[in-house]
Design a protein around this motif. Structure first.
Motif, PDB file in Angstrom:
ATOM      1  N   ARG A 123       8.637 -12.516   5.866  1.00  0.00           N
ATOM      2  CA  ARG A 123       7.980 -12.766   7.159  1.00  0.00           C
ATOM      3  C   ARG A 123       6.477 -12.496   7.077  1.00  0.00           C
ATOM      4  NH1 ARG A 123      13.087 -11.414   8.658  1.00  0.00           N
ATOM      5  NH2 ARG A 123      13.954 -12.809  10.226  1.00  0.00           N
ATOM      6  N   ARG A 124       6.095 -11.434   6.384  1.00  0.00           N
ATOM      7  CA  ARG A 124       4.661 -11.145   6.234  1.00  0.00           C
ATOM      8  C   ARG A 124       3.975 -12.247   5.451  1.00  0.00           C
ATOM      9  NH1 ARG A 124       6.840  -6.094   6.161  1.00  0.00           N
ATOM     10  NH2 ARG A 124       7.082  -6.021   3.897  1.00  0.00           N
ATOM     11  N   LEU A 125       4.589 -12.716   4.363  1.00  0.00           N
ATOM     12  CA  LEU A 125       4.004 -13.801   3.570  1.00  0.00           C
ATOM     13  C   LEU A 125       3.847 -15.075   4.381  1.00  0.00           C
ATOM     14  CD1 LEU A 125       5.810 -13.407   0.116  1.00  0.00           C
ATOM     15  CD2 LEU A 125       3.404 -12.963   0.632  1.00  0.00           C
ATOM     16  N   ALA A 126       4.818 -15.338   5.253  1.00  0.00           N
ATOM     17  CA  ALA A 126       4.787 -16.553   6.072  1.00  0.00           C
ATOM     18  C   ALA A 126       3.936 -16.388   7.328  1.00  0.00           C
ATOM     19  CB  ALA A 126       6.210 -16.958   6.452  1.00  0.00           C
ATOM     20  N   GLY A 127       3.440 -15.184   7.556  1.00  0.00           N
ATOM     21  CA  GLY A 127       2.610 -14.947   8.737  1.00  0.00           C
ATOM     22  C   GLY A 127       3.405 -14.759  10.009  1.00  0.00           C
ATOM     23  N   ALA A 128       4.723 -14.615   9.892  1.00  0.00           N
ATOM     24  CA  ALA A 128       5.566 -14.436  11.067  1.00  0.00           C
ATOM     25  C   ALA A 128       5.688 -12.969  11.463  1.00  0.00           C
ATOM     26  CB  ALA A 128       6.964 -15.012  10.813  1.00  0.00           C
ATOM     27  N   TRP A 129       5.309 -12.095  10.583  1.00  0.00           N
ATOM     28  CA  TRP A 129       5.322 -10.653  10.841  1.00  0.00           C
ATOM     29  C   TRP A 129       3.891 -10.218  10.556  1.00  0.00           C
ATOM     30  CZ3 TRP A 129       9.892  -7.311   8.846  1.00  0.00           C
ATOM     31  CH2 TRP A 129       9.809  -6.028   9.373  1.00  0.00           C
ATOM     32  N   PRO A 130       3.038 -10.402  11.522  1.00  0.00           N
ATOM     33  CA  PRO A 130       1.609 -10.314  11.245  1.00  0.00           C
ATOM     34  C   PRO A 130       1.106  -8.917  10.891  1.00  0.00           C
ATOM     35  CG  PRO A 130       1.997 -10.560  13.583  1.00  0.00           C
ATOM     36  CD  PRO A 130       3.329 -10.686  12.906  1.00  0.00           C
ATOM     37  N   THR A 131       0.105  -8.927  10.060  1.00  0.00           N
ATOM     38  CA  THR A 131      -0.619  -7.706   9.736  1.00  0.00           C
ATOM     39  C   THR A 131      -1.676  -7.487  10.814  1.00  0.00           C
ATOM     40  OG1 THR A 131      -2.286  -8.898   8.474  1.00  0.00           O
ATOM     41  CG2 THR A 131      -0.319  -8.138   7.262  1.00  0.00           C
ATOM     42  N   ALA A 132      -2.318  -6.348  10.778  1.00  0.00           N
ATOM     43  CA  ALA A 132      -3.392  -6.075  11.740  1.00  0.00           C
ATOM     44  C   ALA A 132      -4.520  -7.091  11.586  1.00  0.00           C
ATOM     45  CB  ALA A 132      -3.906  -4.656  11.550  1.00  0.00           C
ATOM     46  N   ASP A 133      -4.815  -7.510  10.364  1.00  0.00           N
ATOM     47  CA  ASP A 133      -5.860  -8.524  10.148  1.00  0.00           C
ATOM     48  C   ASP A 133      -5.510  -9.843  10.816  1.00  0.00           C
ATOM     49  OD1 ASP A 133      -8.020  -7.425   8.527  1.00  0.00           O
ATOM     50  OD2 ASP A 133      -6.507  -7.161   6.963  1.00  0.00           O
ATOM     51  N   VAL A 134      -4.246 -10.267  10.674  1.00  0.00           N
ATOM     52  CA  VAL A 134      -3.805 -11.517  11.291  1.00  0.00           C
ATOM     53  C   VAL A 134      -3.861 -11.397  12.812  1.00  0.00           C
ATOM     54  CG1 VAL A 134      -1.817 -13.055  11.608  1.00  0.00           C
ATOM     55  CG2 VAL A 134      -2.402 -12.230   9.330  1.00  0.00           C
ATOM     56  N   LEU A 135      -3.400 -10.268  13.341  1.00  0.00           N
ATOM     57  CA  LEU A 135      -3.446 -10.058  14.793  1.00  0.00           C
ATOM     58  C   LEU A 135      -4.881 -10.075  15.304  1.00  0.00           C
ATOM     59  CD1 LEU A 135      -0.752  -7.285  15.301  1.00  0.00           C
ATOM     60  CD2 LEU A 135      -0.628  -9.664  16.056  1.00  0.00           C
ATOM     61  N   ALA A 136      -5.797  -9.454  14.557  1.00  0.00           N
ATOM     62  CA  ALA A 136      -7.204  -9.446  14.965  1.00  0.00           C
ATOM     63  C   ALA A 136      -7.742 -10.870  15.019  1.00  0.00           C
ATOM     64  CB  ALA A 136      -8.031  -8.588  14.003  1.00  0.00           C
ATOM     65  N   ASP A 137      -7.455 -11.655  13.997  1.00  0.00           N
ATOM     66  CA  ASP A 137      -7.919 -13.044  13.975  1.00  0.00           C
ATOM     67  C   ASP A 137      -7.352 -13.840  15.146  1.00  0.00           C
ATOM     68  OD1 ASP A 137      -9.362 -12.531  11.673  1.00  0.00           O
ATOM     69  OD2 ASP A 137      -7.832 -13.360  10.326  1.00  0.00           O
ATOM     70  N   ARG A 138      -6.065 -13.614  15.443  1.00  0.00           N
ATOM     71  CA  ARG A 138      -5.437 -14.330  16.571  1.00  0.00           C
ATOM     72  C   ARG A 138      -6.064 -13.916  17.900  1.00  0.00           C
ATOM     73  NH1 ARG A 138       0.983 -13.978  14.993  1.00  0.00           N
ATOM     74  NH2 ARG A 138       0.876 -15.338  13.180  1.00  0.00           N
ATOM     75  N   LEU A 139      -6.330 -12.622  18.064  1.00  0.00           N
ATOM     76  CA  LEU A 139      -6.935 -12.121  19.294  1.00  0.00           C
ATOM     77  C   LEU A 139      -8.334 -12.709  19.486  1.00  0.00           C
ATOM     78  CD1 LEU A 139      -6.833 -10.271  21.767  1.00  0.00           C
ATOM     79  CD2 LEU A 139      -7.653  -8.422  20.303  1.00  0.00           C
ATOM     80  N   ILE A 140      -9.121 -12.704  18.438  1.00  0.00           N
ATOM     81  CA  ILE A 140     -10.477 -13.250  18.508  1.00  0.00           C
ATOM     82  C   ILE A 140     -10.432 -14.738  18.841  1.00  0.00           C
ATOM     83  CG2 ILE A 140     -12.540 -13.766  17.136  1.00  0.00           C
ATOM     84  CD1 ILE A 140     -11.890 -11.056  15.620  1.00  0.00           C
TER      85      ILE A 140
END
Length: 135
Positions: free
Chosen positions: A71-88
């Motif tokens: 899930r992390r590799l596929a972006g379905a279980w996001p890391t803090a970096d991914v969440l930050a990018d999505r929020l921005i």
């Protein structure tokens, strides 16, 4: 990645077993490409699937469940970096859709600030929130 994405998406939607023909439908890949991808994914050092049932005669496997690593590799279980990018990106999108110029301007400034100066702070805060370390 498209094969892994298809597996994660289907298991996250509640499907317990993902068959090679379903992956072909989702990705547009031919049978041999899906089979090679599944063999490569199944041989990863860190398990990506809960269980893999190989087809008769060594054919492409049916996959049961996806691990957190998958899930992390596929972006379905996001890391803090991914969440930050999505929020921005969400703030930027909201600013573009906002009719009130003052609100739009504030959203743009906030997104710009989080996107540059305060990105590390945002990532740290999100990481603490995701891991439950806030309190």
């Amino acid at each position: 990645m498209p094969v892994l994405d298809a597996i994660v998406r289907r298991t996250d939607q509640g499907q317990s077993a993902v068959r090679p023909n379903e992956i072909e439908q989702d990705t547009g890949f031919d049978t041999k490409t899906v089979e090679r991808a599944l063999r490569a994914l199944a041989s990863e050092e860190q398990d990506l699937f809960l269980e893999v049932a190989w087809g008769f005669g060594g054919g492409a496997p049916t996959v049961f469940g996806a691990t957190g690593h998958a899930r992390r590799l596929a972006g379905a279980w996001p890391t803090a970096d991914v969440l930050a990018d999505r929020l921005i990106q969400t703030m930027k999108d909201m600013a573009d859709a906002e009719e009130d110029e003052e609100k739009a301007s504030r959203l743009k400034r906030t997104a710009a600030w989080f996107g540059t100066t305060a990105r590390d702070i945002l990532v740290q805060a999100l990481a603490k929130g995701v891991t439950g370390q806030i309190g």
